[in-house]
Write a protein that holds these residues in place. Structure first.
Motif, PDB file in Angstrom:
ATOM      1  N   VAL A 219       0.836  -1.205   0.000  1.00  0.00           N
ATOM      2  CA  VAL A 219       0.000   0.000   0.000  1.00  0.00           C
ATOM      3  C   VAL A 219       0.871   1.255   0.000  1.00  0.00           C
ATOM      4  O   VAL A 219       2.056   1.213   0.323  1.00  0.00           O
ATOM      5  CB  VAL A 219      -0.947   0.011   1.218  1.00  0.00           C
ATOM      6  N   ILE A 220       0.250   2.394  -0.343  1.00  0.00           N
ATOM      7  CA  ILE A 220       0.909   3.690  -0.302  1.00  0.00           C
ATOM      8  C   ILE A 220       0.193   4.559   0.734  1.00  0.00           C
ATOM      9  O   ILE A 220      -0.904   5.055   0.476  1.00  0.00           O
ATOM     10  CB  ILE A 220       0.882   4.395  -1.679  1.00  0.00           C
ATOM     11  N   PRO A 221       0.765   4.731   1.919  1.00  0.00           N
ATOM     12  CA  PRO A 221       0.110   5.574   2.924  1.00  0.00           C
ATOM     13  C   PRO A 221      -0.140   6.975   2.372  1.00  0.00           C
ATOM     14  O   PRO A 221       0.749   7.604   1.807  1.00  0.00           O
ATOM     15  CB  PRO A 221       1.124   5.605   4.076  1.00  0.00           C
ATOM     16  N   GLY A 222      -1.376   7.432   2.532  1.00  0.00           N
ATOM     17  CA  GLY A 222      -1.736   8.768   2.078  1.00  0.00           C
ATOM     18  C   GLY A 222      -2.223   8.842   0.650  1.00  0.00           C
ATOM     19  O   GLY A 222      -2.715   9.885   0.223  1.00  0.00           O
ATOM     20  N   ASP A 223      -2.123   7.754  -0.109  1.00  0.00           N
ATOM     21  CA  ASP A 223      -2.566   7.762  -1.507  1.00  0.00           C
ATOM     22  C   ASP A 223      -3.556   6.620  -1.711  1.00  0.00           C
ATOM     23  O   ASP A 223      -3.174   5.496  -2.026  1.00  0.00           O
ATOM     24  CB  ASP A 223      -1.375   7.614  -2.459  1.00  0.00           C
ATOM     25  N   ILE A 224      -4.828   6.932  -1.539  1.00  0.00           N
ATOM     26  CA  ILE A 224      -5.835   5.881  -1.602  1.00  0.00           C
ATOM     27  C   ILE A 224      -6.009   5.348  -3.019  1.00  0.00           C
ATOM     28  O   ILE A 224      -6.240   4.154  -3.222  1.00  0.00           O
ATOM     29  CB  ILE A 224      -7.182   6.380  -1.020  1.00  0.00           C
ATOM     30  N   HIS A 225      -5.844   6.203  -4.022  1.00  0.00           N
ATOM     31  CA  HIS A 225      -6.101   5.756  -5.392  1.00  0.00           C
ATOM     32  C   HIS A 225      -4.988   4.835  -5.891  1.00  0.00           C
ATOM     33  O   HIS A 225      -5.272   3.832  -6.555  1.00  0.00           O
ATOM     34  CB  HIS A 225      -6.305   6.966  -6.302  1.00  0.00           C
ATOM     35  N   GLU A 226      -3.740   5.134  -5.570  1.00  0.00           N
ATOM     36  CA  GLU A 226      -2.672   4.214  -5.945  1.00  0.00           C
ATOM     37  C   GLU A 226      -2.763   2.930  -5.130  1.00  0.00           C
ATOM     38  O   GLU A 226      -2.465   1.845  -5.634  1.00  0.00           O
ATOM     39  CB  GLU A 226      -1.306   4.864  -5.767  1.00  0.00           C
ATOM     40  N   THR A 227      -3.203   3.048  -3.887  1.00  0.00           N
ATOM     41  CA  THR A 227      -3.428   1.838  -3.091  1.00  0.00           C
ATOM     42  C   THR A 227      -4.521   0.976  -3.722  1.00  0.00           C
ATOM     43  O   THR A 227      -4.376  -0.248  -3.824  1.00  0.00           O
ATOM     44  CB  THR A 227      -3.794   2.207  -1.643  1.00  0.00           C
ATOM     45  N   TYR A 228      -5.611   1.612  -4.184  1.00  0.00           N
ATOM     46  CA  TYR A 228      -6.639   0.861  -4.904  1.00  0.00           C
ATOM     47  C   TYR A 228      -6.046   0.150  -6.119  1.00  0.00           C
ATOM     48  O   TYR A 228      -6.348  -1.017  -6.388  1.00  0.00           O
ATOM     49  CB  TYR A 228      -7.761   1.793  -5.361  1.00  0.00           C
TER      50      TYR A 228
END
Length: 316
Positions: free
Chosen positions: A91-100
Motif C-alpha cells: 500500500v501507499i500511505p496517504g494515496d488511496i487511489h494508488e493503493t486501490y
C-alpha cells in the motif's frame, strides 16, 4: 499433489516460527492454491481512530492457536483446500487511489486463477479495490455485508473515497448488484435517517441490529440465501459488527452489537453460497484487550476457509 497447509503443532510449537496466518506457508506461487490470505495495511481513509494498518500483523500473531478441524462442519479444512499466506499488498500511505490500483493488480491474478482471497484490513475503504478486481473476473457481485454502518455515504470531510463511502462508489461503478446484496447489523446513533434510508434507496436490503435480534438464526440464513441466490458473492465483515465488549479493538465502535458466539453461528450457516472473495476489516490492535479482537478475527477467517472447504467437499 499435496495441499499447502499449516505447520503441524505436534512437530513445532505454536509460539515458534515466523508469523503467517494459521502458520500457513508464505508463498507467492498460485499453483495448487485454493485460498490465499492477504493483508492490506491501509487506514488513511478512517474517520475516527487510526491504526487499522496494524490489523493484518496482529491477526497473524493471534492466529496460531486456530486449529484446522471444524467440528460444526465435521471437516478437516486442509484436506479439501490448499491455502497460503500471500503476504501484504504494498500500500501507499496517504494515496488511496494508488493503493486501490495496487489492491486491484494484486488480487486480479488470484481471481483469474480461481483462487479465493481472504483479505485482512485495514479500514473499510479497501473493499472497493477488492471489488474492482473481483468484478473483472466474476462480473457484478452480490455483496454480503456484516457491519454496524452501511458505508454508503457520498462525501465525508470533502472526500468521496473514505471508509464510510465504498459501497456507494461500488454501486456507481457497477461492481455490485444491490438487488442481490444485503447489509446486516446497522445500529447506533446516526447523523440522520439518511444513513440507513440511502442504502435502501440504492437497492440494498438492510437488516438493522434491532431487526436482526428479533430473528431466529435459521430465518436470517434463509433471508441471506434468498437475497444473494446464485450470484457470485463477496462477503465483507467489519469487526465492529460485533459488540465492543467482545471486539474493543476497532476504529468506530458501536455499542449494542452481536456476541462473538452469535457471529460465529451466523458464519457457519452460510453454506451453499457461491462465495468468490472475503475480507475482514477495521481491526485496530491499539484498542484491543488481551487479543480478544484479533483472536475473534482469526476465528472468523477460519470460518470463511471452512465455507470454502465445505463447498469443495460437496463438489469432490
Amino acid at each position: 499433489m499435496t495441499n499447502f497447509r499449516p505447520v503441524d503443532p505436534s512437530l513445532n510449537p505454536r509460539f515458534a516460527g515466523i508469523r503467517t496466518f494459521m502458520r500457513l506457508p508464505y508463498n507467492k506461487s498460485m499453483e495448487n492454491v485454493d485460498v490465499a490470505i492477504l493483508g492490506v495495511p491501509f487506514d488513511n481513509a478512517a474517520s475516527y481512530r487510526p491504526g487499522a494498518r496494524y490489523g493484518p500483523e496482529a491477526i497473524r500473531s493471534a492466529s496460531p492457536l486456530v486449529r484446522t478441524y471444524s467440528y460444526q462442519h465435521q471437516i478437516h479444512l486442509f484436506e479439501y483446500v490448499s491455502g497460503i499466506d500471500y503476504g501484504d499488498v504494498p500500500v501507499i500511505p496517504g494515496d488511496i487511489h494508488e493503493t486501490y490500483n495496487r489492491i486491484e493488480r494484486t488480487l486480479t491474478p488470484l481471481f483469474e486463477a480461481g483462487i479465493t482471497p481472504i483479505v485482512m484490513g485495514g479500514d473499510h475503504s479497501i473493499t472497493l479495490g477488492e471489488l474492482r478486481a473481483a468484478n473483472k473476473i466474476h462480473g457484478k457481485l452480490a455483496l454480503l455485508q456484516f457491519d454496524s454502518h452501511a458505508d454508503v455515504g457520498d462525501v465525508h470531510l470533502g472526500q468521496k473515497y473514505t471508509h464510510g463511502t465504498p459501497f456507494r462508489r461500488a454501486v456507481e461503478e457497477g461492481l455490485i448488484d444491490p438487488d442481490y446484496s444485503i447489509q446486516i447489523g446497522m445500529r447506533g446513533s446516526l447523523d440522520g435517517p439518511e444513513e440507513i434510508e440511502e442504502a435502501k434507496e440504492l437497492g440494498f436490503q438492510v437488516i438493522t441490529a434491532d431487526e436482526l435480534f428479533s430473528m431466529e438464526l435459521n430465518d436470517l440464513i434463509s433471508t441471506i440465501k434468498n437475497r444473494v441466490k446464485d450470484t457470485p458473492v463477496f462477503m465483507t465483515f467489519d469487526i465492529d459488527f460485533i459488540d465492543p465488549a467482545f471486539a474493543p479493538g476497532t476504529g468506530t465502535p458501536e455499542v449494542g452489537g452481536v456476541l462473538s458466539r452469535e457471529a460465529l453461528q451466523m458464519m457457519r450457516g452460510l453454506t451453499d453460497i457461491h462465495f468468490v472473495g472475503f475480507d475482514l476489516v477495521e481491526v485496530l490492535p491499539l484498542y484491543d484487550k488481551g487479543e480478544i479482537t484479533t483472536s475473534l478475527a482469526a476465528n472468523l477467517m477460519f470460518e470463511m476457509i471452512a465455507l470454502i472447504a465445505v463447498h469443495k467437499r460437496k463438489n469432490v
